[in-house]
Design a protein around this motif. Structure first.
Motif, PDB file in Angstrom:
ATOM      1  N   LEU A   1      55.359  45.000  40.219  1.00 24.31           N
ATOM      2  CA  LEU A   1      54.705  43.826  40.088  1.00 24.31           C
ATOM      3  C   LEU A   1      54.734  42.870  41.278  1.00 24.31           C
ATOM      4  CD1 LEU A   1      52.544  41.788  38.294  1.00 24.31           C
ATOM      5  CD2 LEU A   1      54.620  40.600  37.554  1.00 24.31           C
ATOM      6  N   LYS A   2      53.951  42.007  41.945  1.00 27.27           N
ATOM      7  CA  LYS A   2      53.976  41.131  42.728  1.00 27.27           C
ATOM      8  C   LYS A   2      53.267  39.961  42.185  1.00 27.27           C
ATOM      9  CE  LYS A   2      53.014  40.332  47.632  1.00 27.27           C
ATOM     10  NZ  LYS A   2      52.146  40.831  49.177  1.00 27.27           N
ATOM     11  N   ILE A   3      53.631  38.773  42.293  1.00 22.83           N
ATOM     12  CA  ILE A   3      52.705  37.717  42.263  1.00 22.83           C
ATOM     13  C   ILE A   3      52.550  37.251  43.564  1.00 22.83           C
ATOM     14  CG2 ILE A   3      52.331  35.453  41.110  1.00 22.83           C
ATOM     15  CD1 ILE A   3      54.312  36.414  39.049  1.00 22.83           C
ATOM     16  N   ASN A   4      51.313  36.762  44.037  1.00 24.43           N
ATOM     17  CA  ASN A   4      50.962  36.211  45.178  1.00 24.43           C
ATOM     18  C   ASN A   4      50.690  34.711  45.114  1.00 24.43           C
ATOM     19  OD1 ASN A   4      51.044  38.155  47.379  1.00 24.43           O
ATOM     20  ND2 ASN A   4      49.574  39.278  46.245  1.00 24.43           N
ATOM     21  N   TYR A   5      51.240  33.883  45.568  1.00 22.59           N
ATOM     22  CA  TYR A   5      51.070  32.247  45.334  1.00 22.59           C
ATOM     23  C   TYR A   5      50.420  31.769  46.602  1.00 22.59           C
ATOM     24  CZ  TYR A   5      51.423  27.573  43.799  1.00 22.59           C
ATOM     25  OH  TYR A   5      51.201  26.391  43.265  1.00 22.59           O
ATOM     26  N   TYR A   6      49.097  31.490  46.740  1.00 19.72           N
ATOM     27  CA  TYR A   6      48.339  30.978  47.952  1.00 19.72           C
ATOM     28  C   TYR A   6      48.371  29.541  47.764  1.00 19.72           C
ATOM     29  CZ  TYR A   6      47.164  36.079  48.602  1.00 19.72           C
ATOM     30  OH  TYR A   6      47.230  37.484  48.704  1.00 19.72           O
ATOM     31  N   PRO A   7      49.224  28.458  48.075  1.00 17.10           N
ATOM     32  CA  PRO A   7      48.706  27.122  48.009  1.00 17.10           C
ATOM     33  C   PRO A   7      47.515  26.640  49.058  1.00 17.10           C
ATOM     34  CG  PRO A   7      50.939  27.694  49.056  1.00 17.10           C
ATOM     35  CD  PRO A   7      50.371  28.937  48.995  1.00 17.10           C
TER      36      PRO A   7
ATOM     37  N   SER B   1      45.210  41.876  56.960  1.00 19.43           N
ATOM     38  CA  SER B   1      44.719  43.181  57.023  1.00 19.43           C
ATOM     39  C   SER B   1      45.774  44.174  56.599  1.00 19.43           C
ATOM     40  CB  SER B   1      43.570  43.319  58.018  1.00 19.43           C
ATOM     41  OG  SER B   1      43.453  44.627  58.307  1.00 19.43           O
ATOM     42  N   HIS B   2      45.582  44.996  55.406  1.00 18.29           N
ATOM     43  CA  HIS B   2      46.388  46.161  55.414  1.00 18.29           C
ATOM     44  C   HIS B   2      45.672  47.117  54.565  1.00 18.29           C
ATOM     45  CE1 HIS B   2      47.081  43.633  52.169  1.00 18.29           C
ATOM     46  NE2 HIS B   2      47.562  44.475  51.322  1.00 18.29           N
ATOM     47  N   THR B   3      46.566  48.299  54.179  1.00 15.52           N
ATOM     48  CA  THR B   3      46.250  49.209  53.045  1.00 15.52           C
ATOM     49  C   THR B   3      47.540  49.082  52.223  1.00 15.52           C
ATOM     50  OG1 THR B   3      46.871  51.190  54.184  1.00 15.52           O
ATOM     51  CG2 THR B   3      44.579  50.591  54.403  1.00 15.52           C
ATOM     52  N   ASP B   4      47.564  49.336  50.786  1.00 17.40           N
ATOM     53  CA  ASP B   4      48.651  49.323  50.211  1.00 17.40           C
ATOM     54  C   ASP B   4      49.298  50.648  50.253  1.00 17.40           C
ATOM     55  OD1 ASP B   4      48.032  46.922  49.214  1.00 17.40           O
ATOM     56  OD2 ASP B   4      47.327  47.405  47.179  1.00 17.40           O
ATOM     57  N   MET B   5      50.845  50.692  50.190  1.00 22.66           N
ATOM     58  CA  MET B   5      51.422  51.991  50.531  1.00 22.66           C
ATOM     59  C   MET B   5      51.474  52.965  49.067  1.00 22.66           C
ATOM     60  SD  MET B   5      54.485  50.899  52.599  1.00 22.66           S
ATOM     61  CE  MET B   5      55.131  49.537  51.771  1.00 22.66           C
TER      62      MET B   5
ATOM     63  N   LEU C   1      41.353  49.039  53.436  1.00 20.86           N
ATOM     64  CA  LEU C   1      41.821  47.770  54.047  1.00 20.86           C
ATOM     65  C   LEU C   1      41.400  46.715  53.619  1.00 20.86           C
ATOM     66  CD1 LEU C   1      43.405  47.858  56.803  1.00 20.86           C
ATOM     67  CD2 LEU C   1      41.177  47.888  57.918  1.00 20.86           C
ATOM     68  N   HIS C   2      42.127  45.814  53.202  1.00 21.72           N
ATOM     69  CA  HIS C   2      41.983  44.414  52.464  1.00 21.72           C
ATOM     70  C   HIS C   2      42.806  43.563  52.873  1.00 21.72           C
ATOM     71  CE1 HIS C   2      45.076  46.619  50.100  1.00 21.72           C
ATOM     72  NE2 HIS C   2      45.468  45.279  49.763  1.00 21.72           N
ATOM     73  N   ARG C   3      42.483  42.232  52.801  1.00 27.38           N
ATOM     74  CA  ARG C   3      43.018  41.064  53.203  1.00 27.38           C
ATOM     75  C   ARG C   3      42.760  39.843  52.310  1.00 27.38           C
ATOM     76  NH1 ARG C   3      39.642  38.932  58.777  1.00 27.38           N
ATOM     77  NH2 ARG C   3      37.895  38.024  57.520  1.00 27.38           N
ATOM     78  N   THR C   4      43.639  38.838  52.644  1.00 34.48           N
ATOM     79  CA  THR C   4      42.986  37.512  51.490  1.00 34.48           C
ATOM     80  C   THR C   4      42.870  36.159  52.356  1.00 34.48           C
ATOM     81  OG1 THR C   4      45.407  37.035  51.124  1.00 34.48           O
ATOM     82  CG2 THR C   4      44.069  38.462  49.520  1.00 34.48           C
ATOM     83  N   THR C   5      42.005  35.484  52.130  1.00 32.07           N
ATOM     84  CA  THR C   5      41.687  34.202  52.462  1.00 32.07           C
ATOM     85  C   THR C   5      42.332  33.033  51.640  1.00 32.07           C
ATOM     86  OG1 THR C   5      39.518  33.942  51.512  1.00 32.07           O
ATOM     87  CG2 THR C   5      39.630  34.905  53.507  1.00 32.07           C
TER      88      THR C   5
ATOM     89  N   ILE D   1      46.037  32.408  42.893  1.00 31.05           N
ATOM     90  CA  ILE D   1      47.130  33.443  42.716  1.00 31.05           C
ATOM     91  C   ILE D   1      46.740  34.657  42.336  1.00 31.05           C
ATOM     92  CG2 ILE D   1      49.276  33.369  41.082  1.00 31.05           C
ATOM     93  CD1 ILE D   1      48.941  30.555  40.277  1.00 31.05           C
ATOM     94  N   SER D   2      47.397  35.774  42.364  1.00 30.66           N
ATOM     95  CA  SER D   2      47.140  36.867  42.223  1.00 30.66           C
ATOM     96  C   SER D   2      48.253  38.029  41.661  1.00 30.66           C
ATOM     97  CB  SER D   2      46.496  37.856  43.450  1.00 30.66           C
ATOM     98  OG  SER D   2      47.178  37.993  44.216  1.00 30.66           O
ATOM     99  N   TRP D   3      47.937  39.075  40.888  1.00 34.02           N
ATOM    100  CA  TRP D   3      48.936  39.696  40.141  1.00 34.02           C
ATOM    101  C   TRP D   3      48.613  41.151  40.672  1.00 34.02           C
ATOM    102  CZ3 TRP D   3      47.110  35.230  38.421  1.00 34.02           C
ATOM    103  CH2 TRP D   3      48.125  34.277  37.916  1.00 34.02           C
ATOM    104  N   PRO D   4      48.891  41.667  41.847  1.00 34.63           N
ATOM    105  CA  PRO D   4      48.911  43.180  41.790  1.00 34.63           C
ATOM    106  C   PRO D   4      50.100  43.676  41.042  1.00 34.63           C
ATOM    107  CG  PRO D   4      49.320  42.188  43.997  1.00 34.63           C
ATOM    108  CD  PRO D   4      49.305  41.186  42.883  1.00 34.63           C
ATOM    109  N   VAL D   5      49.790  45.092  40.670  1.00 35.91           N
ATOM    110  CA  VAL D   5      50.728  45.866  40.176  1.00 35.91           C
ATOM    111  C   VAL D   5      50.580  47.279  41.062  1.00 35.91           C
ATOM    112  CG1 VAL D   5      51.870  47.327  38.507  1.00 35.91           C
ATOM    113  CG2 VAL D   5      50.877  45.196  37.744  1.00 35.91           C
TER     114      VAL D   5
HETATM  115  C1  OGA Z   1      48.681  42.415  48.289  1.00 38.74           C
HETATM  116  C2  OGA Z   1      47.392  42.015  48.273  1.00 38.74           C
HETATM  117  C3  OGA Z   1      45.616  40.810  47.364  1.00 38.74           C
HETATM  118  C4  OGA Z   1      45.344  39.373  46.612  1.00 38.74           C
HETATM  119  O1  OGA Z   1      49.493  41.661  47.899  1.00 38.74           O
HETATM  120  O2  OGA Z   1      49.114  43.726  48.753  1.00 38.74           O
HETATM  121  O3  OGA Z   1      46.451  42.914  48.789  1.00 38.74           O
HETATM  122  O4  OGA Z   1      44.110  39.481  46.099  1.00 38.74           O
HETATM  123  N1  OGA Z   1      46.967  40.979  47.468  1.00 38.74           N
HETATM  124  O5  OGA Z   1      46.201  38.766  46.491  1.00 38.74           O
END
Ligand code: OGA
Ligand code: NI
Length: 333
Positions: free
Chosen positions: A199-205, A218-222, A274-278, A286-290
């Motif tokens: 699990l990752k939590i991304n926190y984008y202020p 921009s990336h692809t997930d491994m 290929l994806h990225r976030t603005t 906030i996002s929770w990718p697993v």
């Molecule tokens: C990632 C990702 C996307 C998002 O952390 O690998 O692509 O929506 N996150 O936060």
């Protein structure tokens, strides 16, 4: 040395942002996002009584987009809400408390609270902080990286994990059948019951210049597949045919990404996206990718049943650990 977190930088950035966050013009979202989008990432009903239609939609989306959203997936809304609430409360704790979970310096593992310190190739930084920890299987879990505050954190994450297995199995079965394999064969090729859920939590202020900065570039997930829950702030973008499209926010949907290991195992039939976030001017995203990852010692390559003289392997077979090492160090695979 005190580590600078983006959350701290955001607190004193009101009109401008530090230079290292300003993207080159070929990356700036203000200049590179398709406006007035007509194309949309497919939305698939996982409880559709017409199973053939659902199967075909998953296969088609995985071949042509590498990303799709699923609704009616069987994870109760309340379980998702509690996961989101617990993660949000953690990131709103005082900085010193979050630092208790910081990724230990020099640690080989990715787990812990952090900010990507390393600048990217063009010397740019991402407008995001994160927390990584494994949630499955139980023997892989390091609870030292699971926040104790809020007290509901552990239960919320365990409940979400418990409900994920059904979705994971359904997706792998559909993708496996789509390749002409037996239902269980694709999941087995990427780890089967030993698949690790990270699990990752991304926190984008909030960011005063969302037109110039990016969250995750921009990336692809491994991983094999990634299953992501966002909050209600728009931000994920997917690339198709060289153009960036917003992934429309749908309450309680799960966003499914095809990762590199499924692209490899399918010998290129499915494509990792290929994806990225603005980021957003006023709101915190906030996002929770697993990330569903093969065990690090498992060798992953094109499935033997999918290669023959007419279809030679398009990818090398290698341990997942080695794949990650090459990708992170920008060494050709
Ligand atoms: C990632 C990702 C996307 C998002 O952390 O690998 O692509 O929506 N996150 O936060
Ligand atoms: Ni990603």
């Amino acid at each position: 040395m005190e580590v600078e977190r983006v959350q701290g930088i955001a607190n004193f950035s009101t009109e401008t942002i530090p230079e290292e966050f300003i993207r080159s013009t070929n990356e700036q979202p203000g200049l590179t996002t398709v406006q007035g989008t007509v194309l949309e990432v497919p939305v698939i009903d996982l409880s559709d009584p017409d199973e053939k239609k659902m199967l075909e939609a998953i296969i088609d989306a995985s071949r042509n987009w590498g990303i799709f959203q699923v609704v009616n997936h069987g994870i109760p809304d309340e379980v998702i809400r509690k996961l989101q609430e617990a993660g949000k409360v953690f990131f709103e704790l005082p900085q010193e408390e979050k630092e208790l979970y910081a990724k230990p310096p020099g640690s080989q593992s990715i787990e812990g609270y952090g900010t990507k310190l390393q600048k990217e190739l063009q010397g740019k930084k991402a407008w995001v902080d994160h927390l990584f920890h494994k949630i499955w299987p139980p023997r892989e879990i390091n609870y030292q990286f699971w926040p104790k505050n809020p007290p509901s954190y552990r239960e919320a994450n365990e409940e979400y994990t418990k409900h994920m297995h059904g979705v994971v199995d359904k997706l792998f079965r559909c993708l496996s059948v789509g390749l002409g394999l037996e239902g269980h064969e694709l999941k087995e090729a990427v780890g089967g019951e030993n698949l690790v859920y990270l699990l990752k939590i991304n926190y984008y202020p909030p960011c005063p210049r969302p037109d110039l900065a990016l969250g995750v570039p921009s990336h692809t997930d491994m991983s094999s597949l990634t299953i992501l829950v966002p909050n209600d702030v728009q931000g994920l973008q997917a690339n198709r045919d060289g153009h960036w499209y917003d992934v429309k926010y749908i309450p309680n949907a799960l966003v499914i990404h095809i990762g590199d290991q499924v692209e490899i195992a399918s010998n290129g039939m499915y494509r990792s996206v290929l994806h990225r976030t603005t980021v957003n001017k006023e709101q915190t995203r906030i996002s929770w990718p697993v990330f569903l990852e093969p065990p690090s010692d498992l060798e992953v390559g094109p499935h033997p049943k999918l290669v023959n003289e007419a279809n030679p392997p398009k990818y090398k077979t290698k341990k997942y650990r080695e794949y990650c090492y090459c990708k992170l160090n920008k060494i050709p695979q």
